[in-house]
Motif scaffolding. Structure first.
Motif, PDB file in Angstrom:
ATOM      1  N   GLU A   9     -53.776  26.215 -20.158  1.00 50.21           N
ATOM      2  CA  GLU A   9     -52.691  26.370 -21.125  1.00 50.21           C
ATOM      3  C   GLU A   9     -53.189  27.040 -22.402  1.00 50.21           C
ATOM      4  O   GLU A   9     -52.478  27.854 -23.020  1.00 50.21           O
ATOM      5  CB  GLU A   9     -52.083  25.010 -21.446  1.00 50.21           C
ATOM      6  CG  GLU A   9     -51.306  24.400 -20.280  1.00 50.21           C
ATOM      7  CD  GLU A   9     -50.929  22.959 -20.531  1.00 50.21           C
ATOM      8  OE1 GLU A   9     -49.829  22.562 -20.083  1.00 50.21           O
ATOM      9  OE2 GLU A   9     -51.710  22.217 -21.160  1.00 50.21           O
ATOM     10  N   VAL A  10     -54.410  26.726 -22.790  1.00 44.03           N
ATOM     11  CA  VAL A  10     -55.008  27.369 -23.964  1.00 44.03           C
ATOM     12  C   VAL A  10     -55.221  28.849 -23.684  1.00 44.03           C
ATOM     13  O   VAL A  10     -54.901  29.705 -24.513  1.00 44.03           O
ATOM     14  CB  VAL A  10     -56.340  26.678 -24.327  1.00 44.03           C
ATOM     15  CG1 VAL A  10     -57.037  27.425 -25.458  1.00 44.03           C
ATOM     16  CG2 VAL A  10     -56.098  25.225 -24.725  1.00 44.03           C
ATOM     17  N   ALA A  11     -55.741  29.172 -22.502  1.00 48.03           N
ATOM     18  CA  ALA A  11     -55.970  30.573 -22.140  1.00 48.03           C
ATOM     19  C   ALA A  11     -54.653  31.339 -22.066  1.00 48.03           C
ATOM     20  O   ALA A  11     -54.581  32.516 -22.458  1.00 48.03           O
ATOM     21  CB  ALA A  11     -56.710  30.657 -20.813  1.00 48.03           C
ATOM     22  N   ALA A  12     -53.602  30.694 -21.589  1.00 45.08           N
ATOM     23  CA  ALA A  12     -52.305  31.359 -21.471  1.00 45.08           C
ATOM     24  C   ALA A  12     -51.774  31.768 -22.841  1.00 45.08           C
ATOM     25  O   ALA A  12     -51.104  32.804 -22.970  1.00 45.08           O
ATOM     26  CB  ALA A  12     -51.306  30.447 -20.766  1.00 45.08           C
ATOM     27  N   ALA A  13     -52.073  30.994 -23.870  1.00 43.28           N
ATOM     28  CA  ALA A  13     -51.620  31.342 -25.221  1.00 43.28           C
ATOM     29  C   ALA A  13     -52.242  32.655 -25.683  1.00 43.28           C
ATOM     30  O   ALA A  13     -51.641  33.395 -26.474  1.00 43.28           O
ATOM     31  CB  ALA A  13     -51.983  30.225 -26.191  1.00 43.28           C
ATOM     32  N   LEU A  14     -53.407  32.957 -25.194  1.00 40.36           N
ATOM     33  CA  LEU A  14     -54.111  34.166 -25.615  1.00 40.36           C
ATOM     34  C   LEU A  14     -53.552  35.429 -24.987  1.00 40.36           C
ATOM     35  O   LEU A  14     -53.866  36.540 -25.425  1.00 40.36           O
ATOM     36  CB  LEU A  14     -55.602  34.037 -25.284  1.00 40.36           C
ATOM     37  CG  LEU A  14     -56.310  32.878 -25.992  1.00 40.36           C
ATOM     38  CD1 LEU A  14     -57.680  32.635 -25.387  1.00 40.36           C
ATOM     39  CD2 LEU A  14     -56.429  33.159 -27.484  1.00 40.36           C
ATOM     40  N   SER A  15     -52.709  35.271 -23.987  1.00 35.81           N
ATOM     41  CA  SER A  15     -52.159  36.441 -23.290  1.00 35.81           C
ATOM     42  C   SER A  15     -50.743  36.802 -23.758  1.00 35.81           C
ATOM     43  O   SER A  15     -50.193  37.806 -23.323  1.00 35.81           O
ATOM     44  CB  SER A  15     -52.144  36.198 -21.782  1.00 35.81           C
ATOM     45  OG  SER A  15     -51.236  35.158 -21.445  1.00 35.81           O
ATOM     46  N   VAL A  16     -50.154  36.003 -24.634  1.00 32.38           N
ATOM     47  CA  VAL A  16     -48.783  36.264 -25.098  1.00 32.38           C
ATOM     48  C   VAL A  16     -48.765  37.550 -25.918  1.00 32.38           C
ATOM     49  O   VAL A  16     -49.502  37.678 -26.905  1.00 32.38           O
ATOM     50  CB  VAL A  16     -48.256  35.103 -25.945  1.00 32.38           C
ATOM     51  CG1 VAL A  16     -46.860  35.410 -26.469  1.00 32.38           C
ATOM     52  CG2 VAL A  16     -48.262  33.805 -25.148  1.00 32.38           C
ATOM     53  N   ASP A  17     -47.941  38.516 -25.521  1.00 33.22           N
ATOM     54  CA  ASP A  17     -47.875  39.782 -26.245  1.00 33.22           C
ATOM     55  C   ASP A  17     -46.493  40.089 -26.812  1.00 33.22           C
ATOM     56  O   ASP A  17     -46.232  41.194 -27.287  1.00 33.22           O
ATOM     57  CB  ASP A  17     -48.352  40.945 -25.369  1.00 33.22           C
ATOM     58  CG  ASP A  17     -47.553  41.076 -24.083  1.00 33.22           C
ATOM     59  OD1 ASP A  17     -46.541  40.363 -23.925  1.00 33.22           O
ATOM     60  OD2 ASP A  17     -47.941  41.906 -23.237  1.00 33.22           O
ATOM     61  N   ASP A  18     -45.606  39.101 -26.771  1.00 33.67           N
ATOM     62  CA  ASP A  18     -44.292  39.217 -27.386  1.00 33.67           C
ATOM     63  C   ASP A  18     -44.396  38.682 -28.805  1.00 33.67           C
ATOM     64  O   ASP A  18     -44.496  37.469 -29.025  1.00 33.67           O
ATOM     65  CB  ASP A  18     -43.274  38.410 -26.578  1.00 33.67           C
ATOM     66  CG  ASP A  18     -41.851  38.511 -27.118  1.00 33.67           C
ATOM     67  OD1 ASP A  18     -41.683  38.612 -28.351  1.00 33.67           O
ATOM     68  OD2 ASP A  18     -40.906  38.474 -26.308  1.00 33.67           O
ATOM     69  N   GLY A  19     -44.383  39.588 -29.801  1.00 31.38           N
ATOM     70  CA  GLY A  19     -44.614  39.190 -31.174  1.00 31.38           C
ATOM     71  C   GLY A  19     -43.618  38.183 -31.699  1.00 31.38           C
ATOM     72  O   GLY A  19     -43.993  37.207 -32.364  1.00 31.38           O
ATOM     73  N   ALA A  20     -42.331  38.382 -31.414  1.00 33.11           N
ATOM     74  CA  ALA A  20     -41.309  37.475 -31.915  1.00 33.11           C
ATOM     75  C   ALA A  20     -41.476  36.084 -31.324  1.00 33.11           C
ATOM     76  O   ALA A  20     -41.383  35.067 -32.034  1.00 33.11           O
ATOM     77  CB  ALA A  20     -39.921  38.026 -31.603  1.00 33.11           C
ATOM     78  N   ALA A  21     -41.715  36.024 -30.016  1.00 31.86           N
ATOM     79  CA  ALA A  21     -41.894  34.722 -29.363  1.00 31.86           C
ATOM     80  C   ALA A  21     -43.149  34.022 -29.871  1.00 31.86           C
ATOM     81  O   ALA A  21     -43.149  32.802 -30.102  1.00 31.86           O
ATOM     82  CB  ALA A  21     -41.957  34.913 -27.849  1.00 31.86           C
ATOM     83  N   LEU A  22     -44.204  34.795 -30.050  1.00 27.45           N
ATOM     84  CA  LEU A  22     -45.460  34.228 -30.534  1.00 27.45           C
ATOM     85  C   LEU A  22     -45.291  33.696 -31.953  1.00 27.45           C
ATOM     86  O   LEU A  22     -45.727  32.580 -32.267  1.00 27.45           O
ATOM     87  CB  LEU A  22     -46.555  35.297 -30.490  1.00 27.45           C
ATOM     88  CG  LEU A  22     -47.951  34.883 -30.954  1.00 27.45           C
ATOM     89  CD1 LEU A  22     -48.487  33.739 -30.108  1.00 27.45           C
ATOM     90  CD2 LEU A  22     -48.897  36.090 -30.886  1.00 27.45           C
ATOM     91  N   ALA A  23     -44.654  34.479 -32.812  1.00 27.38           N
ATOM     92  CA  ALA A  23     -44.442  34.053 -34.195  1.00 27.38           C
ATOM     93  C   ALA A  23     -43.601  32.780 -34.254  1.00 27.38           C
ATOM     94  O   ALA A  23     -43.867  31.879 -35.052  1.00 27.38           O
ATOM     95  CB  ALA A  23     -43.773  35.165 -34.993  1.00 27.38           C
ATOM     96  N   ALA A  24     -42.585  32.705 -33.395  1.00 25.72           N
ATOM     97  CA  ALA A  24     -41.726  31.524 -33.378  1.00 25.72           C
ATOM     98  C   ALA A  24     -42.511  30.287 -32.973  1.00 25.72           C
ATOM     99  O   ALA A  24     -42.357  29.211 -33.574  1.00 25.72           O
ATOM    100  CB  ALA A  24     -40.555  31.749 -32.428  1.00 25.72           C
ATOM    101  N   GLU A  25     -43.370  30.415 -31.969  1.00 28.12           N
ATOM    102  CA  GLU A  25     -44.133  29.258 -31.497  1.00 28.12           C
ATOM    103  C   GLU A  25     -45.183  28.835 -32.518  1.00 28.12           C
ATOM    104  O   GLU A  25     -45.389  27.642 -32.756  1.00 28.12           O
ATOM    105  CB  GLU A  25     -44.783  29.568 -30.145  1.00 28.12           C
ATOM    106  CG  GLU A  25     -45.280  28.327 -29.438  1.00 28.12           C
ATOM    107  CD  GLU A  25     -45.566  28.529 -27.961  1.00 28.12           C
ATOM    108  OE1 GLU A  25     -46.079  27.582 -27.338  1.00 28.12           O
ATOM    109  OE2 GLU A  25     -45.266  29.628 -27.435  1.00 28.12           O
TER     110      GLU A  25
END
Length: 275
Positions: free
Chosen positions: A223-239
């Motif tokens: 789950e930690v590694a999966a966070a490093l692959s997020v490339d959607d800026g809006a979704a990442l900023a929201a989380e």
């Protein structure tokens, strides 16, 4: 508050290091300007190689206020004490950190020598003058981390660089984060974090914040590694915006960047900071 707690003192000013490589006479006034701007709470100390401390001291000798500096020891483990003494001898400098890379093997034994050098120079761990031991991606890194944990000092991971293999994989970064939290070791990152959101062959600093948030919340290494692959800026900023800054920044102390303007602009574009 223009800079939320999640981003306070997040970025250490590594302007003099590659790829920026700003000359010290330009880096010092630029850093002073950062520390007096509306976003000053975002910026940590100026990072300076130990080999350049005398030059730095000369530049700030007539400054109206002392300069916070974190020393990156490029003079070998034996240079830790000399670096701390140099800062102490100059009223224009205030020591705000020491960073020492581990070199050679076995890493566990080298970590013990490095810890001994830090103890001699600093008298032990101090949150006002945090010391980081840079752990290489090599066999024995976990043994070195064990030594760092026992010492009470902090760890550092290099997340980029000029070489093709300088960028660690998502799994490698996740393993480092989880291992640090398991041992109660705070840490920082350096190199390659030029952008907020992950890009091809480049980690994003928001991704790292999210990864640490998941780890602090009991998430698995996957789950930690999966966070490093997020490339959607809006979704990442929201989380990231929903994370509790306390547990995240307890572990993720800061990261070094040769640019302050770029990450600041991207945080603004994502709606995470505003003047």
């Amino acid at each position: 508050m223009p800079i939320p707690p999640m981003f306070e003192r997040l970025i250490d000013d590594a302007a003099v290091f590659p790829p920026g490589s700003l000359p010290l006479p330009e880096a010092v006034p630029a850093h002073v300007a950062h520390r007096s701007a509306w976003y000053s709470a975002l910026v940590g100390p100026l990072l300076c190689p130990a080999s350049s401390l005398e030059a730095l001291a000369g530049l700030v000798r007539e400054a109206p206020a002392p300069l916070d500096v974190a020393v990156v020891v490029d003079t070998g483990t034996a240079g830790v004490l000399a670096a701390a003494d140099t800062v102490a001898q100059h009223a224009g400098l205030v020591l705000r950190g020491v960073e020492v890379p581990l070199r050679g093997s076995p890493l566990g034994e080298n970590a013990r020598r490095t810890v001994a050098a830090l103890d001699a120079a600093l008298g032990g761990p101090d949150d006002d003058e945090p010391a980081y031991v840079e752990v290489p991606r090599a066999f024995g890194w976990e043994a070195a981390l064990d030594v760092i944990a026992d010492s009470g000092y902090r760890a550092k991971l290099r997340t980029g660089g000029p070489a093709d293999d300088a960028v660690p994989s998502d799994d490698e970064v996740a393993a480092f984060v989880v291992a640090c939290l398991d041992r109660g070791v705070a840490f920082k990152f350096t190199a390659g974090l030029h952008h907020a959101v992950r890009r091809p062959s480049e980690h994003g600093f928001l991704n790292l914040l999210l990864a640490v948030g998941r780890a602090a919340g009991g998430g698995s290494a996957a789950e930690v590694a999966a966070a490093l692959s997020v490339d959607d800026g809006a979704a990442l900023a929201a989380e990231v915006g929903e994370l509790d800054a306390g547990p995240v920044r307890r572990w993720f102390a800061s990261y070094g960047s040769c640019s302050i303007a770029e990450p600041l602009a991207e945080l603004g574009e994502l709606g995470l900071v505003a003047p």
